[in-house]
Write a protein that holds these residues in place. Structure first.
Motif, short mmCIF file in Angstrom:
data_model
loop_
_atom_site.label_atom_id
_atom_site.label_comp_id
_atom_site.label_asym_id
_atom_site.label_seq_id
_atom_site.Cartn_x
_atom_site.Cartn_y
_atom_site.Cartn_z
N PHE A 46 1.09 -1.10 0.01
CA PHE A 46 0.11 -0.14 0.06
C PHE A 46 0.99 1.32 -0.04
CE2 PHE A 46 -2.45 -3.14 2.44
CZ PHE A 46 -3.44 -3.63 1.44
N SER A 47 0.54 2.23 0.87
CA SER A 47 1.25 3.46 1.04
C SER A 47 2.31 3.62 1.87
CB SER A 47 0.42 4.73 1.02
OG SER A 47 -0.28 4.47 2.27
N ASP A 48 2.09 2.84 3.00
CA ASP A 48 3.17 2.92 4.16
C ASP A 48 3.15 1.65 5.09
OD1 ASP A 48 0.97 3.27 5.67
OD2 ASP A 48 1.24 5.48 6.12
N ASN A 49 2.41 0.83 4.63
CA ASN A 49 2.36 -0.61 5.42
C ASN A 49 3.77 -1.30 4.91
OD1 ASN A 49 -0.64 0.22 5.51
ND2 ASN A 49 -0.54 -1.81 6.75
N TYR A 50 4.05 -2.23 5.98
CA TYR A 50 4.95 -3.16 5.69
C TYR A 50 4.55 -4.71 6.07
CZ TYR A 50 8.72 0.14 5.38
OH TYR A 50 9.52 1.00 4.94
N GLY A 51 4.54 -5.65 5.35
CA GLY A 51 4.25 -6.98 5.65
C GLY A 51 5.60 -7.68 5.89
N ASP A 95 -6.02 -3.60 6.66
CA ASP A 95 -4.60 -3.24 6.40
C ASP A 95 -3.57 -4.21 7.05
OD1 ASP A 95 -4.72 -1.64 8.51
OD2 ASP A 95 -2.98 -0.48 7.93
N HIS A 96 -4.16 -5.14 7.89
CA HIS A 96 -3.47 -6.23 8.49
C HIS A 96 -3.94 -7.61 8.08
CE1 HIS A 96 -0.79 -3.64 10.99
NE2 HIS A 96 -1.61 -2.74 10.58
N GLN A 97 -5.26 -7.79 8.08
CA GLN A 97 -6.06 -9.03 8.05
C GLN A 97 -6.54 -9.18 6.55
OE1 GLN A 97 -9.52 -10.22 8.24
NE2 GLN A 97 -10.35 -8.23 8.67
N GLY A 98 -6.59 -8.13 5.73
CA GLY A 98 -7.32 -8.31 4.69
C GLY A 98 -6.72 -9.06 3.36
N GLY A 99 -5.72 -9.68 3.78
CA GLY A 99 -4.90 -10.49 2.68
C GLY A 99 -5.20 -12.24 3.18
N VAL A 205 12.81 -5.87 15.92
CA VAL A 205 11.29 -5.38 16.17
C VAL A 205 10.72 -5.17 14.64
CG1 VAL A 205 9.62 -3.65 16.86
CG2 VAL A 205 11.91 -4.44 18.40
N CYS A 206 9.43 -5.73 14.22
CA CYS A 206 9.02 -5.50 12.96
C CYS A 206 7.87 -4.51 12.90
CB CYS A 206 8.69 -6.95 12.38
SG CYS A 206 10.16 -7.99 12.14
N PRO A 207 7.85 -3.20 12.73
CA PRO A 207 6.69 -2.41 12.90
C PRO A 207 6.01 -2.66 11.65
CG PRO A 207 8.72 -1.21 13.63
CD PRO A 207 9.06 -2.62 12.93
N ALA A 208 4.74 -2.32 11.51
CA ALA A 208 3.73 -2.50 10.54
C ALA A 208 3.67 -1.17 9.52
CB ALA A 208 2.45 -2.94 11.02
N HIS A 209 4.28 -0.40 10.07
CA HIS A 209 4.23 1.05 9.07
C HIS A 209 5.61 1.74 9.00
CE1 HIS A 209 -0.39 1.26 8.56
NE2 HIS A 209 -0.37 0.58 9.58
N THR A 244 13.20 2.07 6.78
CA THR A 244 13.87 2.49 8.26
C THR A 244 13.72 1.38 9.06
OG1 THR A 244 11.86 3.42 8.87
CG2 THR A 244 13.59 5.03 7.82
N VAL A 245 13.08 0.15 8.63
CA VAL A 245 12.58 -0.95 9.55
C VAL A 245 13.46 -2.32 8.83
CG1 VAL A 245 10.51 -0.05 10.14
CG2 VAL A 245 10.74 -1.67 8.35
N PRO A 246 13.78 -3.27 9.66
CA PRO A 246 13.14 -3.41 11.18
C PRO A 246 14.17 -2.41 11.98
CG PRO A 246 14.63 -5.13 10.45
CD PRO A 246 14.37 -4.59 9.32
#
Length: 262
Positions: A46-51, A95-99, A205-209, A244-246
């Motif tokens: 999407f625009s700023d999400n991370y999986g 934007d977390h469980q939609g897939g 740490v794995c942030p989602a955004h 910038t993650v993780p």
């Protein structure tokens, strides 16, 4: 004829552009020691999400973390040649469980694990605080971290033989920040920060955004002497189009003031 050729050229250009974007939508990181056989792929969605894709290289198996945008995640799986056997879902937001449904259709044998206190359409096992399970040789424990949503959970995985420690934080802990208080209180979020702060400092740490630059802009406004150097580094990283993650628990305890409230 010229118009047809121009249309074909435009279609080819768009196809190449999409292919280029798809080939650069994930970045891999090694985890733990050289003999850990584990990797982490960060996938832009999407625009700023991370999986995230946690990879057991020896088994060629993968665990997906909040893969709400299937195309880039499936493209990364195909490119890396791994098969997902688990999907970790932190909370019910789309934007977390939609897939989940798309991945369950594509990989019927994959197990989808998520919070017991939230309604998620496609889930195989509901998890409580303190629930433990395995991903390959990794021991995984579940932490209930309510505030962003009432049932939000985080997943802490540890593989002692390879020195791997990883936290799937969802929308609870970010690089330089914490999640929005949609369904909880500041007291709950403080408790979450205190609890996560007790994890080993080398925990990945794995942030989602991708909120890091905005987070450090705020922190820099409070304490430029304390976080100014980190803020400049984050700005430079984002200017180059890099992720910038993780991050790590140790790094967050140093400059994320939401983990320093005590």
């Amino acid at each position: 004829m010229l118009r047809i050729l121009l249309c074909l050229l435009l279609m080819l250009t768009r196809a190449l552009s999409v292919a280029t974007r798809m080939s650069s939508t994930f970045v891999k990181h090694s985890l733990g020691s050289a003999d850990s056989n584990m990797e982490l792929a960060v996938v832009s969605m999407f625009s700023d999400n991370y999986g995230y894709i946690l990879i057991d290289k020896e088994r060629k198996e993968a665990c997906l973390v909040d893969p709400a945008d299937p195309p880039p995640v499936m493209s990364a799986l195909k490119e890396m040649g791994v098969t997902p056997t688990q999907l970790w879902c932190t909370h019910y937001h789309a934007d977390h469980q939609g897939g989940n449904a798309a991945f369950k259709s594509a990989y019927p044998d994959m197990e989808i694990l998520g919070p017991s206190k939230e309604k998620i359409d496609v889930i195989d096992r509901k998890l409580e605080d303190g629930t433990t399970f395995k991903f390959g040789d990794m021991d995984v424990s579940v932490m209930h971290v309510p505030c962003h949503t009432k049932g939000h959970i985080a997943f802490y995985g540890e593989k002692k033989s390879g020195g791997v420690r990883i936290l799937a934080a969802g929308d609870n802990l970010f690089a330089g920040g914490c999640g929005r208080f949609f369904e909880g209180t500041a007291e709950q979020m403080l408790n979450n920060m205190d609890r996560l702060g007790q994890l080993p400092e080398d925990t990945v740490v794995c942030p989602a955004h991708e909120y890091t630059e905005a987070n450090y802009r705020f922190l820099n406004s409070l304490d430029p002497a304390g976080v100014g150097a980190v803020f400049k580094q984050v700005q430079a990283t984002r200017a180059e189009g890099k992720y910038t993650v993780p991050t790590t628990i140790g790094a967050e305890k140093k400059t994320n003031y939401f983990m320093k409230c005590n």
